[in-house]
Design a protein around this motif. Structure first.
Motif, PDB file in Angstrom:
ATOM      1  N   TYR A  96       0.836  -1.158  -0.016  1.00 27.17           N
ATOM      2  CA  TYR A  96       0.031   0.056  -0.184  1.00 27.17           C
ATOM      3  C   TYR A  96       0.901   1.339   0.063  1.00 27.17           C
TER       4      TYR A  96
ATOM      5  N   TYR B 116      -6.294   2.696   3.227  1.00 25.98           N
ATOM      6  CA  TYR B 116      -5.910   1.364   3.327  1.00 25.98           C
ATOM      7  C   TYR B 116      -6.998   0.260   3.525  1.00 25.98           C
TER       8      TYR B 116
ATOM      9  N   PHE C 197      -7.825  -0.389  -0.193  1.00 24.59           N
ATOM     10  CA  PHE C 197      -6.766  -1.309  -0.629  1.00 24.59           C
ATOM     11  C   PHE C 197      -6.934  -2.605  -0.389  1.00 24.59           C
TER      12      PHE C 197
ATOM     13  N   THR D 290      -7.387  -3.316  -4.505  1.00 23.58           N
ATOM     14  CA  THR D 290      -6.128  -3.859  -4.615  1.00 23.58           C
ATOM     15  C   THR D 290      -5.324  -3.827  -5.797  1.00 23.58           C
TER      16      THR D 290
END
Length: 173
Positions: free
Chosen positions: A82, A102, A105, A110
């Motif tokens: 990340y 985050y 992600f 992703t």
């Protein structure tokens, strides 16, 4: 951009991505194969980790990342890719960013971004165009789900434009 089918049941996947020039940057993600081919019931923009544990990119005889990530998305261990995504996009010290948290992600946003330049610093500086092949190797902590996955890869390549004394333009990759 290129896409590659990852068959169901596999725990490892290797693929040659490009054979002539090394890209400046590589961006990739995994999406369900049914979504990729157009199933309306599945979101084609849902790039989940699908149990990806490690990846390695070999470009021009060098390995990226220099130290393999030890990812475990189920237990929240994905901070390094990340942070490296922001670094490779040149947004790690900027107030503006790509807007991916985050939490996002880890859950469907992703996207892996890998800087393949020699300096490992995303600037507008000049980098020599490198010849060589680019390969990727993926390792999954669990078997690829039924239906398979599609590895979607986008690469950025440098190109050099020159104008000679007779005003002829020449492009070199």
């Amino acid at each position: 951009m290129r896409a590659f089918m990852v068959n169901a049941g596999r725990t490892e996947f290797s693929q040659n991505l490009f054979t002539s020039f090394v890209p400046r940057r590589l961006i990739f993600g995994l999406v369900k194969q049914t979504a990729f081919v157009g199933n309306d019931a599945v979101n084609p923009f849902n790039f989940e980790p699908h149990g990806l544990r490690e990846f390695e990119i070999s470009a021009g005889g060098k390995r990226f990342p220099y130290e393999k990530y030890k990812m475990d998305f189920a237990n929240g261990n994905a901070v390094q890719p990340y942070v490296d995504m922001y670094h490779a996009l040149g947004q790690h010290f900027n107030t503006s960013n790509c807007g991916v948290t985050y939490k996002q992600f880890k859950n469907g946003w992703t996207i892996f971004v890998v800087d393949l330049t020699a300096s490992q610093d995303e600037t507008s500086g000049f980098e020599l165009v490198q010849n060589g092949s680019t390969d990727i190797r993926l390792e999954f902590s669990e078997a690829v789900p039924a239906g398979g996955l599609e590895l979607v890869v986008m690469a950025e390549f440098d190109e050099l434009m020159s104008i000679d004394n007779q005003r002829r333009i020449k492009f070199e990759s």
